[in-house]
Design a protein around this motif. Structure first.
Motif, short mmCIF file in Angstrom:
data_model
loop_
_atom_site.label_atom_id
_atom_site.label_comp_id
_atom_site.label_asym_id
_atom_site.label_seq_id
_atom_site.Cartn_x
_atom_site.Cartn_y
_atom_site.Cartn_z
N SER A 18 -9.06 -5.52 0.24
CA SER A 18 -8.39 -5.15 1.50
C SER A 18 -6.91 -4.83 1.32
O SER A 18 -6.19 -4.66 2.30
CB SER A 18 -8.55 -6.28 2.52
OG SER A 18 -7.98 -7.49 2.02
N GLY B 278 -5.56 -8.73 2.62
CA GLY B 278 -4.63 -7.65 2.30
C GLY B 278 -3.87 -7.95 1.02
O GLY B 278 -4.34 -8.69 0.15
N TRP C 182 -4.12 -2.57 1.03
CA TRP C 182 -3.85 -1.14 1.24
C TRP C 182 -2.44 -0.74 0.79
O TRP C 182 -2.10 0.44 0.79
CB TRP C 182 -4.09 -0.74 2.70
CG TRP C 182 -3.22 -1.42 3.71
CD1 TRP C 182 -3.40 -2.66 4.25
CD2 TRP C 182 -2.06 -0.88 4.35
NE1 TRP C 182 -2.41 -2.93 5.16
CE2 TRP C 182 -1.58 -1.85 5.25
CE3 TRP C 182 -1.38 0.33 4.25
CZ2 TRP C 182 -0.44 -1.66 6.04
CZ3 TRP C 182 -0.26 0.52 5.04
CH2 TRP C 182 0.20 -0.47 5.92
N SER D 236 -10.14 -10.56 2.68
CA SER D 236 -9.67 -9.90 3.91
C SER D 236 -8.18 -10.10 4.14
O SER D 236 -7.65 -9.72 5.19
CB SER D 236 -10.45 -10.44 5.11
OG SER D 236 -10.23 -11.84 5.26
N SER E 135 -3.68 -7.25 6.07
CA SER E 135 -4.73 -6.29 6.39
C SER E 135 -4.89 -6.20 7.90
O SER E 135 -4.52 -7.12 8.64
CB SER E 135 -6.06 -6.72 5.76
OG SER E 135 -6.56 -7.88 6.41
#
Length: 212
Positions: A157, A190, A159, A188, A71
């Motif tokens: 988080s 990712g 993406w 956090s 992330s």
């Protein structure tokens, strides 16, 4: 895919940071990685065995992929704009920033354990995968596997495989009448959260396996 294809052999499926099919953005990242490999002069249309492998192209593909696993918040926290072994900018094209050095290291390490042609075919298979085929409907695809228990997990988080992918799976499973539990884990990290949120994942998977 396993519970859809072999429902009689699967008691439960933990679907973690995944999707029924890749998004256009994920396909685009894979395409860039493949182009890095086939642009390497050593790729030689895939006939590099017995000679120098396309290590540079494969390393770049891994660097690209690695970016999608992290992330922005974690990259900022882990690396910031720190320089690597320097007190000031050198104004050259050597890896100056810590994040550059990190990506280069992981790219090089990857070339020592992975085959470039395998990377091409694995990513292409991921691009082609679509669980809505051949029924045309995700819920219809799950219709024959309603005896399977499902655990679906996403990370806030991530993406590369955003939470909406998992929510679509859950909606389809619910419509099909399947037993499904869903959790969108606040993290956090990712996409790498599925590996790094150890305590949370241990608890979730232990509880799920105890139900089977």
């Amino acid at each position: 895919a396993w519970p859809v294809m072999y429902p009689d052999r699967v008691a439960g499926a933990a679907v973690i940071a995944s999707a029924a099919r890749l998004s256009p953005q994920a396909i685009a990242w894979n395409a860039i990685g493949r182009n890095a490999i086939i642009s390497d002069p050593h790729w030689n249309e895939g006939n590099y065995y017995g000679g120098a492998p396309p290590a540079q192209g494969l390393g770049i593909a891994r660097m690209i992929g690695h970016i999608t696993y992290l992330s922005e918040a974690k990259m900022r926290q882990k690396f910031g704009r720190q320089l690597r072994n320097a007190q000031q900018l050198r104004y050259d094209f050597v890896s100056e920033f810590e994040v550059e050095s990190y990506l280069k290291y992981n790219g090089l390490k990857f070339t020592r354990r992975f085959d470039a042609n395998s990377y091409l075919y694995v990513t292409k298979a991921m691009d082609y995968f679509d669980l809505t085929q051949p029924t045309g409907s995700l819920a219809a695809s799950f219709a024959g596997s309603t005896d399977v228990k499902y655990l679906v997990v996403s990370f806030t988080s991530d993406w590369l495989y955003p939470s909406y992918h998992s929510k679509r799976l859950v909606s389809a499973l619910t419509a099909a009448g399947a037993d499904v539990t869903y959790l969108d884990v606040k993290s956090s990290w990712g996409h790498d959260a599925f590996l790094l949120e150890v305590d949370t994942m241990t608890h979730l998977l232990t509880s799920f396996l105890d139900r089977l």
